[in-house]
Design a protein around this motif. Structure first.
Motif, PDB file in Angstrom:
ATOM      1  N   VAL A  14       0.868  -1.170   0.000  1.00 42.57           N
ATOM      2  CA  VAL A  14       0.000   0.000   0.000  1.00 42.57           C
ATOM      3  C   VAL A  14       0.908   1.224   0.000  1.00 42.57           C
ATOM      4  O   VAL A  14       1.897   1.272   0.733  1.00 42.57           O
ATOM      5  N   LEU A  69      -1.278   7.003   0.677  1.00 37.45           N
ATOM      6  CA  LEU A  69      -2.700   6.684   0.822  1.00 37.45           C
ATOM      7  C   LEU A  69      -3.105   6.433   2.275  1.00 37.45           C
ATOM      8  O   LEU A  69      -4.276   6.483   2.609  1.00 37.45           O
ATOM      9  N   VAL A  70      -2.120   6.166   3.132  1.00 36.72           N
ATOM     10  CA  VAL A  70      -2.416   5.802   4.514  1.00 36.72           C
ATOM     11  C   VAL A  70      -2.449   7.060   5.382  1.00 36.72           C
ATOM     12  O   VAL A  70      -1.532   7.870   5.358  1.00 36.72           O
ATOM     13  N   THR A 105      -6.918   4.116   5.276  1.00 39.88           N
ATOM     14  CA  THR A 105      -6.598   4.901   4.077  1.00 39.88           C
ATOM     15  C   THR A 105      -7.390   6.208   4.070  1.00 39.88           C
ATOM     16  O   THR A 105      -8.233   6.446   4.928  1.00 39.88           O
TER      17      THR A 105
END
Length: 91
Positions: free
Chosen positions: A40, A44-45, A64
């Motif tokens: 990931v 985005l986190v 997210t």
């Protein structure tokens, strides 16, 4: 009440007691039973949190930007990198 009615009432109460006890048990809310197989992106986190110690697997839940919760293996280097980045941002 007769003795038979009292006995039947006790049996009924004993039969219903385990279901009441099980439904009111307090357990972990979020556990990871499988991990997300791909990386990931850090961008985005927005946050993360660890699974409860009572869960069968030790895991990290990544949150997210779209408020999705993704289970990840905390032993992977990319997950540790995201956790470190999030910890540094919090200071």
């Amino acid at each position: 009440m007769t003795t038979i009615q009292i006995l039947l009432l006790c049996i009924l109460g004993a039969a219903l007691l385990p279901s009441v006890v099980c439904n009111s048990a307090i357990g972990p809310d979020d556990c990871c039973f499988s991990f997300y197989p791909r990386r990931v992106k850090k961008s985005l986190v927005t946050s993360y949190y660890l699974c409860d110690y009572r869960c069968p697997k030790t895991g990290v839940i990544l949150v997210t930007q779209k408020s999705r919760h993704i289970c990840a293996d905390p032993n992977l280097s990319w997950v540790q990198g995201i956790m470190k980045t999030m910890d540094e941002k919090s200071f």
